[in-house]
Design a protein around this motif. Sequence first.
Motif, short mmCIF file in Angstrom:
data_model
loop_
_atom_site.label_atom_id
_atom_site.label_comp_id
_atom_site.label_asym_id
_atom_site.label_seq_id
_atom_site.Cartn_x
_atom_site.Cartn_y
_atom_site.Cartn_z
N PHE A 5 0.78 -1.11 0.09
CA PHE A 5 0.04 -0.04 -0.19
C PHE A 5 0.88 1.22 0.07
CE2 PHE A 5 -2.63 -3.19 1.85
CZ PHE A 5 -3.84 -2.98 1.60
N ILE A 6 0.04 2.46 -0.83
CA ILE A 6 1.05 3.64 -0.48
C ILE A 6 0.46 4.12 0.58
CG2 ILE A 6 1.13 6.13 -1.67
CD1 ILE A 6 0.72 4.78 -4.20
N ASP A 7 1.31 4.75 1.66
CA ASP A 7 0.89 5.19 2.83
C ASP A 7 0.93 6.91 2.64
OD1 ASP A 7 0.36 6.09 5.30
OD2 ASP A 7 2.26 5.27 6.51
N ALA A 8 -0.45 7.04 2.20
CA ALA A 8 -0.48 8.38 1.69
C ALA A 8 -0.92 9.45 2.99
CB ALA A 8 -1.66 8.78 0.85
N MET A 9 -0.89 8.99 4.07
CA MET A 9 -0.95 9.74 5.42
C MET A 9 0.14 9.68 6.42
SD MET A 9 -3.46 11.47 5.37
CE MET A 9 -3.52 11.95 7.20
N SER A 10 1.33 9.06 5.79
CA SER A 10 2.50 8.91 6.94
C SER A 10 1.79 8.33 8.03
CB SER A 10 3.17 10.37 6.93
OG SER A 10 3.82 10.59 6.01
N SER A 11 1.20 7.45 7.97
CA SER A 11 0.38 6.67 8.93
C SER A 11 -0.65 7.47 9.81
CB SER A 11 1.40 5.91 10.11
OG SER A 11 2.01 4.85 9.10
N LEU A 12 0.01 8.34 10.56
CA LEU A 12 -0.78 9.41 11.56
C LEU A 12 0.03 10.72 11.31
CD1 LEU A 12 -1.98 7.69 14.94
CD2 LEU A 12 -3.49 8.68 12.72
N TRP A 13 0.27 11.27 10.02
CA TRP A 13 0.71 12.49 9.65
C TRP A 13 2.43 12.78 10.18
CZ3 TRP A 13 -3.49 15.50 7.76
CH2 TRP A 13 -4.74 15.34 8.62
N ASN A 14 2.96 11.44 10.57
CA ASN A 14 4.08 11.61 11.26
C ASN A 14 5.49 10.85 10.66
OD1 ASN A 14 2.72 8.92 11.94
ND2 ASN A 14 3.84 9.03 13.95
N VAL B 116 -14.48 6.92 -0.88
CA VAL B 116 -13.35 7.10 -1.65
C VAL B 116 -12.29 6.53 -1.03
CG1 VAL B 116 -11.55 8.81 -2.67
CG2 VAL B 116 -14.07 9.25 -2.86
N VAL B 117 -12.12 6.61 0.33
CA VAL B 117 -11.01 5.82 1.08
C VAL B 117 -11.10 4.40 0.99
CG1 VAL B 117 -10.47 5.18 3.48
CG2 VAL B 117 -10.77 7.82 2.80
N GLU B 118 -12.37 3.87 1.01
CA GLU B 118 -12.48 2.42 0.62
C GLU B 118 -12.06 1.89 -0.68
OE1 GLU B 118 -12.97 0.16 2.99
OE2 GLU B 118 -12.97 1.53 4.29
N CYS C 32 -5.63 6.36 2.78
CA CYS C 32 -5.82 7.64 2.89
C CYS C 32 -6.62 7.88 4.25
CB CYS C 32 -6.61 8.09 1.87
SG CYS C 32 -6.14 9.74 1.41
N ARG C 33 -7.23 9.10 4.46
CA ARG C 33 -8.06 9.58 5.76
C ARG C 33 -9.17 10.35 5.32
NH1 ARG C 33 -6.01 11.38 11.55
NH2 ARG C 33 -7.89 11.55 12.70
N ALA C 34 -10.56 10.09 5.75
CA ALA C 34 -11.47 10.97 5.58
C ALA C 34 -11.71 11.71 6.95
CB ALA C 34 -12.62 10.17 5.35
N GLY D 15 -20.39 18.15 9.50
CA GLY D 15 -20.88 18.55 8.25
C GLY D 15 -19.60 18.52 7.08
N CYS D 16 -18.36 18.14 7.52
CA CYS D 16 -17.34 18.01 6.72
C CYS D 16 -17.58 16.87 5.65
CB CYS D 16 -16.05 17.99 7.43
SG CYS D 16 -15.68 19.47 8.24
N ASP D 17 -16.79 16.76 4.57
CA ASP D 17 -16.46 15.64 3.77
C ASP D 17 -15.38 15.89 2.97
OD1 ASP D 17 -17.19 13.34 2.45
OD2 ASP D 17 -19.11 13.82 1.29
N ILE D 18 -14.30 15.34 3.48
CA ILE D 18 -12.78 15.63 3.22
C ILE D 18 -11.94 14.71 3.16
CG2 ILE D 18 -10.98 17.26 3.82
CD1 ILE D 18 -12.75 19.17 5.06
N LEU D 19 -11.37 14.63 2.14
CA LEU D 19 -10.10 13.46 1.91
C LEU D 19 -8.78 14.34 2.27
CD1 LEU D 19 -9.76 10.48 1.39
CD2 LEU D 19 -9.31 11.28 -1.17
N CYS D 20 -8.00 13.55 3.21
CA CYS D 20 -6.91 14.32 3.69
C CYS D 20 -5.72 13.54 2.95
CB CYS D 20 -6.80 14.48 5.20
SG CYS D 20 -8.04 15.62 5.77
N PHE D 21 -4.39 14.32 2.85
CA PHE D 21 -3.31 13.62 2.18
C PHE D 21 -1.87 14.11 3.01
CE2 PHE D 21 -6.13 14.04 -1.09
CZ PHE D 21 -6.09 12.80 -1.60
N SER D 22 -0.99 13.36 3.38
CA SER D 22 -0.09 13.42 4.31
C SER D 22 1.22 12.51 3.83
CB SER D 22 -0.39 13.68 5.87
OG SER D 22 0.75 14.05 6.28
N PRO D 23 1.62 12.28 2.73
CA PRO D 23 2.33 11.20 2.51
C PRO D 23 3.94 11.52 3.19
CG PRO D 23 2.17 12.66 0.58
CD PRO D 23 1.28 13.11 1.66
#
Length: 446
Positions: free
Chosen positions: A47-56, A386-388, A397-399, A404-412
């Motif tokens: 898997f591509i870790d597009a979130m650096s796991s937990l932004w870290n 989209v995450v699934e 990735c992370r939602a 009321g938000c509907d956001i996809l976050c990225f932090s590779p």
Amino acid sequence: MKELIELDKKHFIHPTSSIQLQQESGAKLIIEKGDGIYLTNMDGRVFIDAMSSLWNVNIGHGRKEMAEVAMEQMNKLGYSSAFSSFSNEPAIRLAKKISDLSPPKLNAVFFTSGGSQSNDSAIKLVRHYCEIQGHPERNKIILLKRGYHGVVAGAKSTTDISEYWEMDEHTKTSFAHAENPYEIGTSRSLASIREEIEKVGSETVAAFLAEPVQGTGGVLIPPSDYFQEVRKLCDEYGILFIADEVITGFGRTGKMFGIEHWDVEPDLITFAKGVTSGYFPLGGVIMSDEIHNVLKDKSHGILFQGFTNSGHPTAAAVALKNIDIIETEGLVENAKKMGEELLKGLIEVKHKTRIVGDVRTIGLLGAMEFLHDPISPQNLKLAPRVVEALHVRGVICRAVTFDGCDILCFSPPLIINKEQIKTLTKKLTESIKSVEQELASQLLKL
């Protein structure tokens, strides 16, 4: 695998997870190894870790030099307490290194084990700072809505040692939340902060605490003039400014610290995550010379704030190596350049799809918001779908879907390159199109 799944269900309570879903389906992934921007599951899926796991995981996974420096330090001195003025060389040198990287007037570091502890400590330290200067009434903290500063609470309420209470009494837990500037702009957000200050009484406010970029809130990037105006407002009222750099620190935004984008110097900076890239738990608070001098002059007796792992020698050695890698490999500059590439890719995805709204990046911290016209109802959250879809295609990735938000976050990881970003955005396009097709077919059935 079967054995591990059953053991996981029976014995491992996961943080920020659905216990019910875990019991029904088992662990979503059991990660066996990491290499660069990639994670490999027990069954061999990559898997591509597009979130650096937990932004870290800023320097990427599988860095053998990190294991080597940890082993070397453990063989020499694995652990030593920093209580009662005991010290160790790695902690001393790390404190000096962090002060060198920080804004010029921030030169003293208090170490913790992570981000929640760092923000908790910063709040206690500023209240103590006010107390010893004869202003015990200054105990309230102003924050921004949609901000995230950790989950530590309650532990001290069970501690029955009076000295720990004297530094920060349990009644001093007043917080007020002002509007953030993301949708309403600088002037209206500043007016909201001022309103909250006046509402609680400016003479009772100790500090204003905010993330340079709200990460968990959905990667909310403030206007270019925002923090300069915040700094002026804090100075007007004699309020300290705490910058929560737990996510944004150590290169994530294309600067060593996120607040540098606004050319502002806070009074305190909290950090964690990227300081060790997740290879060892560590966090801390960097404070200004002014605050440090007051503590040195007026904080008589013992400072009753600290953690078992404050100044942990192995954690400090790992952090020093992590920072060395960030500097020698030019990862701050790479975050800036690859962040621009990521933004280009997200814009292309937006043009190729129908349900994507705003896209934004600052360094390698990015977000994509979803629209709910013309093919999806307002109450349907698209980001989790989209995450699934990304998960099926080998991307983690992370939602963000609260309030009321509907956001996809990225932090590779900050080591990501142009070709890897192209692969990521290609898989993102495929995933969103698959969600669009699913939504369209559902509409036809209605």
